[in-house]
Design a protein around this motif. Structure first.
Motif, PDB file in Angstrom:
ATOM      1  N   GLY A  74       0.844  -1.193   0.099  1.00 14.97           N
ATOM      2  CA  GLY A  74       0.153  -0.020   0.041  1.00 14.97           C
ATOM      3  C   GLY A  74       0.833   1.198   0.055  1.00 14.97           C
ATOM      4  N   PHE A  75       0.461   2.125  -0.777  1.00 16.43           N
ATOM      5  CA  PHE A  75       1.339   3.483  -1.025  1.00 16.43           C
ATOM      6  C   PHE A  75       0.699   4.672  -0.543  1.00 16.43           C
ATOM      7  N   VAL A  76       1.114   5.368   0.400  1.00 16.98           N
ATOM      8  CA  VAL A  76       0.324   6.719   0.830  1.00 16.98           C
ATOM      9  C   VAL A  76       1.440   7.863   0.686  1.00 16.98           C
ATOM     10  N   GLY A  77       0.464   8.645  -0.275  1.00 17.50           N
ATOM     11  CA  GLY A  77       1.263   9.700  -0.743  1.00 17.50           C
ATOM     12  C   GLY A  77       1.989   9.801  -2.441  1.00 17.50           C
ATOM     13  N   LEU A  78       1.367  10.412  -3.260  1.00 20.04           N
ATOM     14  CA  LEU A  78       1.637  10.343  -4.613  1.00 20.04           C
ATOM     15  C   LEU A  78       2.215  11.791  -5.193  1.00 20.04           C
ATOM     16  N   GLY A  79       3.147  12.274  -4.449  1.00 22.18           N
ATOM     17  CA  GLY A  79       3.886  13.222  -4.994  1.00 22.18           C
ATOM     18  C   GLY A  79       5.164  13.154  -5.632  1.00 22.18           C
ATOM     19  N   ILE A  80       6.155  13.914  -5.701  1.00 18.41           N
ATOM     20  CA  ILE A  80       7.225  13.675  -6.874  1.00 18.41           C
ATOM     21  C   ILE A  80       8.047  12.698  -5.992  1.00 18.41           C
ATOM     22  N   THR A  81       8.180  12.498  -4.672  1.00 18.09           N
ATOM     23  CA  THR A  81       8.872  11.563  -4.232  1.00 18.09           C
ATOM     24  C   THR A  81       8.486  10.041  -4.419  1.00 18.09           C
ATOM     25  N   SER A  82       7.178   9.819  -4.740  1.00 17.42           N
ATOM     26  CA  SER A  82       6.527   8.619  -4.944  1.00 17.42           C
ATOM     27  C   SER A  82       7.043   8.080  -6.172  1.00 17.42           C
ATOM     28  N   ARG A  83       7.517   8.711  -7.089  1.00 18.67           N
ATOM     29  CA  ARG A  83       7.999   8.438  -8.608  1.00 18.67           C
ATOM     30  C   ARG A  83       9.325   7.534  -8.337  1.00 18.67           C
ATOM     31  N   SER A  84      10.263   7.873  -7.480  1.00 14.00           N
ATOM     32  CA  SER A  84      11.611   7.135  -7.305  1.00 14.00           C
ATOM     33  C   SER A  84      11.038   5.700  -6.768  1.00 14.00           C
ATOM     34  N   HIS A  85      10.199   5.678  -5.629  1.00 16.53           N
ATOM     35  CA  HIS A  85       9.719   4.412  -5.402  1.00 16.53           C
ATOM     36  C   HIS A  85       9.225   3.413  -6.239  1.00 16.53           C
ATOM     37  N   THR A  87      -3.317   2.749  -3.201  1.00 16.75           N
ATOM     38  CA  THR A  87      -2.932   4.122  -3.125  1.00 16.75           C
ATOM     39  C   THR A  87      -3.643   4.749  -2.295  1.00 16.75           C
ATOM     40  N   VAL A  88      -3.027   5.982  -1.452  1.00 21.13           N
ATOM     41  CA  VAL A  88      -3.649   6.884  -0.616  1.00 21.13           C
ATOM     42  C   VAL A  88      -3.321   8.206  -0.856  1.00 21.13           C
ATOM     43  N   ASP A  89      -4.405   9.130  -1.343  1.00 22.47           N
ATOM     44  CA  ASP A  89      -3.867  10.508  -1.463  1.00 22.47           C
ATOM     45  C   ASP A  89      -4.882  11.265  -1.613  1.00 22.47           C
ATOM     46  N   PRO A  90      -5.297  12.225  -0.555  1.00 23.30           N
ATOM     47  CA  PRO A  90      -6.460  13.104  -0.725  1.00 23.30           C
ATOM     48  C   PRO A  90      -6.398  14.028  -1.748  1.00 23.30           C
ATOM     49  N   LYS A  91      -5.373  14.316  -2.361  1.00 27.43           N
ATOM     50  CA  LYS A  91      -5.320  15.492  -3.052  1.00 27.43           C
ATOM     51  C   LYS A  91      -5.301  14.981  -4.792  1.00 27.43           C
ATOM     52  N   ALA A 102      -6.316   0.125  -6.499  1.00 29.79           N
ATOM     53  CA  ALA A 102      -7.547   0.903  -5.642  1.00 29.79           C
ATOM     54  C   ALA A 102      -7.126   2.216  -5.276  1.00 29.79           C
ATOM     55  N   HIS A 103      -7.628   3.364  -5.280  1.00 32.11           N
ATOM     56  CA  HIS A 103      -7.202   4.448  -4.711  1.00 32.11           C
ATOM     57  C   HIS A 103      -8.287   4.959  -3.634  1.00 32.11           C
ATOM     58  N   TYR A 104      -7.602   5.502  -2.533  1.00 33.12           N
ATOM     59  CA  TYR A 104      -8.430   6.231  -1.244  1.00 33.12           C
ATOM     60  C   TYR A 104      -8.030   7.434  -0.955  1.00 33.12           C
ATOM     61  N   ARG A 105      -8.792   8.303  -0.393  1.00 28.06           N
ATOM     62  CA  ARG A 105      -8.413   9.532   0.165  1.00 28.06           C
ATOM     63  C   ARG A 105      -8.052   9.475   1.721  1.00 28.06           C
ATOM     64  N   ASP A 106      -8.166   8.230   2.159  1.00 28.24           N
ATOM     65  CA  ASP A 106      -8.120   7.998   3.686  1.00 28.24           C
ATOM     66  C   ASP A 106      -7.401   6.708   3.833  1.00 28.24           C
ATOM     67  N   LEU A 107      -6.282   6.570   4.702  1.00 30.32           N
ATOM     68  CA  LEU A 107      -5.771   5.583   5.050  1.00 30.32           C
ATOM     69  C   LEU A 107      -6.265   4.517   5.734  1.00 30.32           C
ATOM     70  N   ALA A 108      -7.231   5.055   6.757  1.00 32.37           N
ATOM     71  CA  ALA A 108      -8.265   4.107   7.574  1.00 32.37           C
ATOM     72  C   ALA A 108      -9.108   3.524   6.822  1.00 32.37           C
ATOM     73  N   GLU A 109      -9.473   4.133   5.692  1.00 28.19           N
ATOM     74  CA  GLU A 109     -10.525   3.647   4.690  1.00 28.19           C
ATOM     75  C   GLU A 109      -9.710   2.420   4.065  1.00 28.19           C
ATOM     76  N   ALA A 110      -8.751   2.560   3.536  1.00 29.52           N
ATOM     77  CA  ALA A 110      -7.859   1.735   2.754  1.00 29.52           C
ATOM     78  C   ALA A 110      -7.568   0.500   3.617  1.00 29.52           C
ATOM     79  N   LEU A 111      -7.425   0.519   4.730  1.00 29.34           N
ATOM     80  CA  LEU A 111      -6.849  -0.481   5.501  1.00 29.34           C
ATOM     81  C   LEU A 111      -8.187  -1.141   6.009  1.00 29.34           C
ATOM     82  N   ASP A 112      -9.268  -0.795   6.087  1.00 31.33           N
ATOM     83  CA  ASP A 112     -10.534  -1.525   6.265  1.00 31.33           C
ATOM     84  C   ASP A 112     -10.772  -2.721   5.074  1.00 31.33           C
ATOM     85  N   ALA A 113     -10.194  -2.177   3.869  1.00 31.95           N
ATOM     86  CA  ALA A 113     -10.501  -3.082   2.589  1.00 31.95           C
ATOM     87  C   ALA A 113      -9.219  -4.035   2.538  1.00 31.95           C
ATOM     88  N   HIS A 114      -8.074  -3.635   2.954  1.00 33.76           N
ATOM     89  CA  HIS A 114      -6.912  -4.347   2.570  1.00 33.76           C
ATOM     90  C   HIS A 114      -5.843  -4.572   3.733  1.00 33.76           C
TER      91      HIS A 114
END
Length: 314
Positions: A8-19, A34-38, A51-63
């Protein structure tokens, strides 16, 4: 972690590209969410969208991921890490720095007995895995006759002045962002002991610090400069082994290095010219993390020591 690693990946800014560039190359990795409210449309991973979520808790309810990567702005790290620890059984990799202040570090320590913080939380100290850093560390370890390191001078420049307030929102300050890189790199060569001075300038866009370290029974001093007041990225470190006048010079921007003494070249390291420098750091980082025996520089104990140095005020 097994033959298949659900991520699961939280935060899809510039840094995520290297990961992502490295994770896509690992056949055992499956990106579950993935999780990122923006972000409304997450990037493709191996030509599919997780699958994409705005909130980590919501993502962890499903995965229930095996690995959760947190690559969000530094002030958000502690809350997201606590949520990951309490709502899942995942190993948690947090972008450096792990936390933005010492109370946040204490909060994670207090959670250790309940959630195994020391066994589950790792920090992406990617500079410690840079190829030129590992090469230099191997050279120094392989030549005990060169003697102890007595002096380190390191300068990190990033063109974040061009990003204005966005840079401060994402990275907080030059020292917050680059100081932890310099300290984690220092741990590859010697034992950091104490921050002996720290001066932040230009409204936090620049910093000057000195750090005492121990090398082969001797005490040395590292001078650490960082600044965002530049139009180009440039990073370099010079290590001096005082008893023999050997200098090891590494260029982090070019991923190159050399060792010399009294005008004689002793060793040199060159880059293949094809691998992006951030990929060259994150690839061995993930190899270590997923190996089952992660390098101690990723672990919570090392991170806690670096964090205490990073936030000390001489």
């Amino acid at each position: 972690m097994g033959d298949r690693v659900r991520v699961g990946f939280v935060g899809l800014g510039i840094t995520s590209r290297s990961h992502f560039a490295v994770l896509e190359q690992r056949p055992e990795v499956a990106l579950e969410f993935t999780v990122d409210p923006k972000v409304t449309e997450p990037p493709a991973f191996r030509e599919t969208t997780a699958a994409h979520y705005r909130d980590l808790a919501e993502a962890l309810d499903a995965h229930q991921p095996d690995l959760l990567v947190i690559a969000t702005p530094t002030p958000s790290h502690v809350d997201l890490t606590v949520r990951a620890l309490t709502l899942s059984s995942a190993t948690v990799l947090v972008e450096k720095p792990l936390v933005h202040d010492l109370p946040a570090l204490a909060r994670l320590r207090e959670l250790d007995g309940e959630a195994d913080v020391r066994g589950r939380v790792f920090t992406a100290h990617h500079f410690a895995f840079a190829p030129e850093v590992r090469w230099a560390a191997e050279q120094i370890a392989g030549h005990p006759e060169w003697g102890p390191i007595t002096r380190i001078t390191s300068a990190f420049y990033d063109p974040y002045v061009l990003r204005g307030e966005q840079a401060f929102a994402s990275y907080v300050s030059s020292w917050t962002d680059s100081g932890v890189n310099q300290l984690s790199m220092l741990a590859r060569f010697a034992e950091p002991a104490a921050l002996t001075s720290l001066r932040e300038m230009d409204g936090g866009a620049s910093a000057w610090a000195t750090c005492e370290f121990r090398s082969r029974g001797r005490t040395g001093l590292a001078s650490l400069r960082s600044s965002w007041l530049t139009g180009e990225s440039s990073k370099g470190t010079t290590l001096t082994l005082g008893e023999t006048d050997v200098e090891v010079v590494i260029d982090h921007t070019a991923n190159t290095g050399f060792a010399a003494r009294a005008g004689t070249l002793l060793a040199a390291y060159g880059h293949d010219g094809r691998t992006p420098r951030k990929t060259a750091r994150h690839r061995p980082l993930y190899e270590s993390l997923l190996s089952g025996a992660p390098d101690p520089v990723l672990g919570f104990d090392t991170t806690a020591k670096i964090t205490e140095l990073h936030h000390s005020r001489p």
